[in-house]
Design a protein around this motif. Structure first.
Motif, PDB file in Angstrom:
ATOM      1  N   THR A   2       0.877  -1.098  -0.017  1.00  0.00           N
ATOM      2  CA  THR A   2      -0.121  -0.102   0.065  1.00  0.00           C
ATOM      3  C   THR A   2       0.838   1.016  -0.115  1.00  0.00           C
ATOM      4  O   THR A   2       1.928   1.291   0.530  1.00  0.00           O
ATOM      5  CB  THR A   2      -0.914  -0.017   1.334  1.00  0.00           C
ATOM      6  OG1 THR A   2      -0.184   0.104   2.522  1.00  0.00           O
ATOM      7  CG2 THR A   2      -1.725  -1.285   1.365  1.00  0.00           C
ATOM      8  N   GLN A  39     -10.270  15.066  10.811  1.00  0.00           N
ATOM      9  CA  GLN A  39     -10.428  13.758  10.112  1.00  0.00           C
ATOM     10  C   GLN A  39     -10.900  14.483   8.592  1.00  0.00           C
ATOM     11  O   GLN A  39     -11.535  15.338   8.642  1.00  0.00           O
ATOM     12  CB  GLN A  39     -11.375  12.744  10.428  1.00  0.00           C
ATOM     13  CG  GLN A  39     -11.266  12.074  11.736  1.00  0.00           C
ATOM     14  CD  GLN A  39     -12.125  10.996  12.167  1.00  0.00           C
ATOM     15  OE1 GLN A  39     -13.316  11.545  11.987  1.00  0.00           O
ATOM     16  NE2 GLN A  39     -11.971  10.105  12.811  1.00  0.00           N
ATOM     17  N   ASP A  57     -12.496   9.337  -2.172  1.00  0.00           N
ATOM     18  CA  ASP A  57     -12.050   9.070  -0.926  1.00  0.00           C
ATOM     19  C   ASP A  57     -10.547   8.913  -0.733  1.00  0.00           C
ATOM     20  O   ASP A  57      -9.696   8.116  -1.592  1.00  0.00           O
ATOM     21  CB  ASP A  57     -12.725   7.759  -0.620  1.00  0.00           C
ATOM     22  CG  ASP A  57     -12.610   7.022   0.763  1.00  0.00           C
ATOM     23  OD1 ASP A  57     -11.549   7.408   1.468  1.00  0.00           O
ATOM     24  OD2 ASP A  57     -13.353   6.078   0.972  1.00  0.00           O
ATOM     25  N   TRP A  58     -10.221   9.410   0.153  1.00  0.00           N
ATOM     26  CA  TRP A  58      -8.545   9.662   0.203  1.00  0.00           C
ATOM     27  C   TRP A  58      -7.965   8.290   0.669  1.00  0.00           C
ATOM     28  O   TRP A  58      -6.879   7.841   0.098  1.00  0.00           O
ATOM     29  CB  TRP A  58      -7.994  10.729   1.144  1.00  0.00           C
ATOM     30  CG  TRP A  58      -8.257  10.458   2.531  1.00  0.00           C
ATOM     31  CD1 TRP A  58      -9.388  10.677   3.334  1.00  0.00           C
ATOM     32  CD2 TRP A  58      -7.294   9.671   3.261  1.00  0.00           C
ATOM     33  NE1 TRP A  58      -9.199  10.184   4.496  1.00  0.00           N
ATOM     34  CE2 TRP A  58      -7.899   9.704   4.843  1.00  0.00           C
ATOM     35  CE3 TRP A  58      -6.111   9.324   3.368  1.00  0.00           C
ATOM     36  CZ2 TRP A  58      -7.306   9.164   5.834  1.00  0.00           C
ATOM     37  CZ3 TRP A  58      -5.330   8.623   4.406  1.00  0.00           C
ATOM     38  CH2 TRP A  58      -6.153   8.785   5.770  1.00  0.00           C
ATOM     39  N   HIS A  59      -8.622   7.474   1.071  1.00  0.00           N
ATOM     40  CA  HIS A  59      -8.268   6.209   1.407  1.00  0.00           C
ATOM     41  C   HIS A  59      -8.202   5.111   0.325  1.00  0.00           C
ATOM     42  O   HIS A  59      -7.189   4.432   0.143  1.00  0.00           O
ATOM     43  CB  HIS A  59      -9.292   5.235   2.333  1.00  0.00           C
ATOM     44  CG  HIS A  59      -9.475   5.937   3.722  1.00  0.00           C
ATOM     45  ND1 HIS A  59     -10.753   6.653   3.850  1.00  0.00           N
ATOM     46  CD2 HIS A  59      -8.668   5.804   4.981  1.00  0.00           C
ATOM     47  CE1 HIS A  59     -10.292   7.087   5.314  1.00  0.00           C
ATOM     48  NE2 HIS A  59      -9.453   6.237   5.863  1.00  0.00           N
ATOM     49  N   ASP A  60      -8.814   5.526  -1.043  1.00  0.00           N
ATOM     50  CA  ASP A  60      -8.249   4.810  -2.262  1.00  0.00           C
ATOM     51  C   ASP A  60      -7.029   5.094  -2.615  1.00  0.00           C
ATOM     52  O   ASP A  60      -6.425   4.432  -3.396  1.00  0.00           O
ATOM     53  CB  ASP A  60      -9.307   5.331  -3.260  1.00  0.00           C
ATOM     54  CG  ASP A  60     -10.773   5.092  -2.964  1.00  0.00           C
ATOM     55  OD1 ASP A  60     -11.149   4.155  -2.121  1.00  0.00           O
ATOM     56  OD2 ASP A  60     -11.837   5.625  -3.505  1.00  0.00           O
ATOM     57  N   LYS A  62      -4.282   4.727  -1.246  1.00  0.00           N
ATOM     58  CA  LYS A  62      -3.494   3.705  -0.465  1.00  0.00           C
ATOM     59  C   LYS A  62      -3.343   2.548  -1.275  1.00  0.00           C
ATOM     60  O   LYS A  62      -2.500   1.899  -1.226  1.00  0.00           O
ATOM     61  CB  LYS A  62      -4.058   3.476   0.977  1.00  0.00           C
ATOM     62  CG  LYS A  62      -3.870   4.315   1.986  1.00  0.00           C
ATOM     63  CD  LYS A  62      -4.379   3.823   3.281  1.00  0.00           C
ATOM     64  CE  LYS A  62      -4.417   5.078   4.344  1.00  0.00           C
ATOM     65  NZ  LYS A  62      -4.855   4.459   5.632  1.00  0.00           N
TER      66      LYS A  62
END
Length: 72
Positions: A2, A39, A57-60, A62
């Protein structure tokens, strides 16, 4: 594997999309909004070639199967 992504360092970070759509390969984070708990509430990425804006989505970011850090 990741990508290491720090929410505080997102703004103006540069990204390369692994699978190119509509000739949009290189992107830059242009907006990051935080809530009162620090957050990420909103993240907007802009395609360099077309200047189109996309909520993401900032998690994407990763996912190294989708995104590469920097402009490659």
């Amino acid at each position: 594997m990741t990508n290491p992504v720090n929410p505080k360092a997102l703004l103006h970070s540069k990204w390369t999309k692994v699978v190119v759509d509509n000739k949009e390969k290189h992107f830059e984070i242009v907006t990051v909004l935080f809530n009162e708990n620090q957050q990420v509430e909103k993240c907007v990425i802009q395609a360099v070639m077309t200047n189109k804006l996309y909520d993401i989505d900032w998690h994407d970011l990763k996912n190294d199967q989708t995104w590469i850090i920097g402009w490659n």
